[in-house]
Design a protein around this motif. Sequence first.
Motif, short mmCIF file in Angstrom:
data_model
loop_
_atom_site.label_atom_id
_atom_site.label_comp_id
_atom_site.label_asym_id
_atom_site.label_seq_id
_atom_site.Cartn_x
_atom_site.Cartn_y
_atom_site.Cartn_z
N LEU A 51 0.84 -1.18 0.00
CA LEU A 51 0.00 0.00 0.00
C LEU A 51 0.87 1.22 0.00
O LEU A 51 1.46 1.54 0.99
N SER A 52 0.93 1.93 -1.14
CA SER A 52 1.84 3.07 -1.14
C SER A 52 1.39 4.13 -0.19
O SER A 52 2.20 4.70 0.50
N GLY A 53 0.09 4.35 -0.07
CA GLY A 53 -0.33 5.37 0.89
C GLY A 53 -0.05 4.91 2.28
O GLY A 53 0.40 5.65 3.11
N VAL A 54 -0.31 3.62 2.52
CA VAL A 54 -0.13 3.09 3.86
C VAL A 54 1.31 3.12 4.25
O VAL A 54 1.66 3.30 5.38
N ILE A 55 2.17 2.87 3.29
CA ILE A 55 3.59 2.82 3.62
C ILE A 55 4.12 4.17 3.99
O ILE A 55 4.97 4.33 4.83
N SER A 56 3.56 5.21 3.33
CA SER A 56 4.05 6.51 3.71
C SER A 56 3.64 6.76 5.13
O SER A 56 4.36 7.33 5.91
N PHE A 57 2.50 6.26 5.48
CA PHE A 57 2.04 6.39 6.85
C PHE A 57 3.03 5.70 7.77
O PHE A 57 3.35 6.16 8.84
N GLY B 136 13.52 -5.87 1.13
CA GLY B 136 12.26 -6.19 1.79
C GLY B 136 11.28 -5.11 1.40
O GLY B 136 10.85 -5.03 0.26
N GLY B 137 10.96 -4.21 2.32
CA GLY B 137 10.06 -3.11 2.02
C GLY B 137 9.22 -2.74 3.22
O GLY B 137 9.39 -3.28 4.31
N LEU B 138 8.31 -1.80 3.00
CA LEU B 138 7.42 -1.37 4.08
C LEU B 138 6.05 -1.06 3.51
O LEU B 138 5.87 -1.00 2.29
N ALA B 139 5.08 -0.83 4.39
CA ALA B 139 3.71 -0.62 3.93
C ALA B 139 2.92 0.17 4.95
O ALA B 139 3.17 0.08 6.16
N PHE B 140 1.97 0.95 4.46
CA PHE B 140 0.94 1.57 5.30
C PHE B 140 -0.17 0.54 5.42
O PHE B 140 -0.65 0.01 4.41
N GLY C 78 -1.43 1.91 10.81
CA GLY C 78 -0.01 1.98 11.16
C GLY C 78 0.87 1.58 9.99
O GLY C 78 0.45 1.65 8.82
N PHE C 79 2.08 1.11 10.31
CA PHE C 79 3.04 0.72 9.28
C PHE C 79 3.69 -0.61 9.63
O PHE C 79 3.84 -0.94 10.81
#
Length: 707
Positions: free
Chosen positions: A4-10, A110-114, A238-239
């Motif tokens: 989730l690009s929006g979620v990841i920014s979060f 790996g990566g991250l997500a919102f 959250g993230f």
Amino acid sequence: MTSLSGVISFASVLTANFVLLWFFSGNVLEATKFNFTTLTLSSVKLIGDAHWSNGSVRLTRDLGVPYSGSGKVVYSRPIRFRRPGVESPASFSTFFSFSVTNLNPSSIGGGLAFVISPDDEFIGDAGGFLGIMDAKGAPNGVVAVEFDTLMDVEFKDINGNHVGLDLNSMVSTRVGDLGDIGVELKSGDLVNSWVDYSGSTQSIKVYVSYSNLKPEEPIISANFDLNQYIENDSIFVGFSGSTQGSTEIHSIEWWSFSSSFDENPGSNPVVPAGAPPPPPTEFFTNPTPEKASPPPPSPAPNADISNTTSHEEKSSGKMVPGAVVGVVISSAFFLAFCAMAVIWAYNKKFKKDKGSDTFATNVIKMPKEFTYKELKNATKGFDSSRIIGNGAFGTVYRGILATTGEVVAVKRCSHSGQGTAEFLSELSIIGTLRHRNLVRLQGWCHEKGESLLVYDLMSNGSLDKALFESRMVLSWPHRHKILLGVASALAYLHQECENQVIHRDIKTSNIMLDEGFNARLGDFGLARQIEHDKSPDATVAAGTMGYLAPEYLLTGRATDKTDVYSYGAVVLEVVTGRRPIDKEGKVGVSSNLVEWVWSLHREGRLDSAIDPRLGNEFDEGEMRRVMLVGLACSHPDPMARPMMRAVVQMLVGESEVPIVPRTKPTLSFSTSELLMTLQDSVSDLNEIVRISTSSSEIGPEHVLNLV
């Protein structure tokens, strides 16, 4: 992999400084609005590898060696996304800034997500799952905007630099290639993202940019009914992030969020006030490795001998007698020069070896000895980009040990006499101490004219930065735990060591915080070791104004009770959120913190000293007990101050705080006592004088003025 690009920014914002807050009262929030500046530690829940680091949230561990793990951070209160009688779910907008830094570019990421999830406990697997879900799948009701740095064929990823929308699946419903808009996740640059969801139109838009201005076109746009993917009326936001045999660091630097059942709850193309501006691109680029400068060319030996012969002599191949004499003398001189060079080199080596042996005998009890080359490589040649702090007599660098991949703090002591003295003092004292609330000294190096100390790296920096420079408000439970930890460390130094250790420089900037906000007392450069029950020698007072006991200023004798006074000042600083000397204080308010709190106690208004940023999120009885402990420790009469072991018992509620008089007592000396202490101070004035470099520090001239 979808994310989730929006979620990841979060998520990225959360790791930096959770500025969430500003909610309506109640356990479930009908409408929610918060940002990083209003976030407190109690408003955020960290799961797995997630941890605070210098005011930001890191979702994964800060390791120099490949590692697989996942971390998650969520706003601790559920947010209502659905309510009876209303078909449309809530609308929400979130903005976050994050960065992905890879210590080893060859590792795979790996990566991250919102993330929007039904609970605040679950954390998924590492690697391609990004901590969103595990191999068994996800609990129903997970929506995420992922920022993926790993191309995973299993999840049909398009590449290792994309943003995706995940709806109860790691296979993204929509995917956007970040390369198309010139964004590289692994660059280390600060990336900004906006995620807007409209409950009435059931559409989501995700924007990504290096700029603070929201792009005109989203990188992802999709329609879906959030009602179909959430089972509960209230959910958590959250993230999450993960690594897979990699060394990626995922940091959330800013986060703002708003939701409501009205349309467009806060969508705004402009970054919220206070959000960090994107740094210039070169800010995050790796510094160019040091290049050794080639030595200047040496002139050829005897290059001008030919000048002793005439052109005719050279052309005929013959030499006149004078020329022969010149050659002989020059040769003799050259041989003598070589002999002197050999003797000089041997003598230098002998002295160096002898000096090393002498130094080694002085630190024989010390921990591991590092080579200069090891520490230079660990800090990238002591590059300025690795500086994490500046002490009284040296600079502290962040380093990564090549042999273990461990991240450490390397203190490079100054080359002055005071810097060397501090190095020896710290090495000889802290190197033999072992306590959970002391900064651990891993090793040292004394080579090539450098004095270096290697410590465990404290990821949350110093207490003064957490109190005064962080956008996150340090919660009361953390403050209480920190004060208890420092008291425990001082009780160990004063009463439990073989020789009593007087720290002499207790202040918030010398109290470090680890991942769990546990206190670690450090900087023993001014410390003194004395035998128990032995009277200390008088010296020139050294330390920082606001923390120094009044009798220490007059006599120069540092005792365990002068440390107790400094600890009392720290307690009042932590409780009030005010510095010990406030140069820009309010009119009519004392600039000296201890004096100010004593005056409030006299007026019966002690509660008005509490840091207003804490709101009402503290136990009143516990708060009052801590404040009275601070006043008891800062009592003008050293004999009236409690021992640190007793302070520990007071803080945990095992013993009562002694009665603190309403009016601050005055410090008095008899004439004979004052004359004796003055005589001792003058006789010892030639000793090493070391003063902290704070703007509020004192020097010998201040002591003389006071006398």
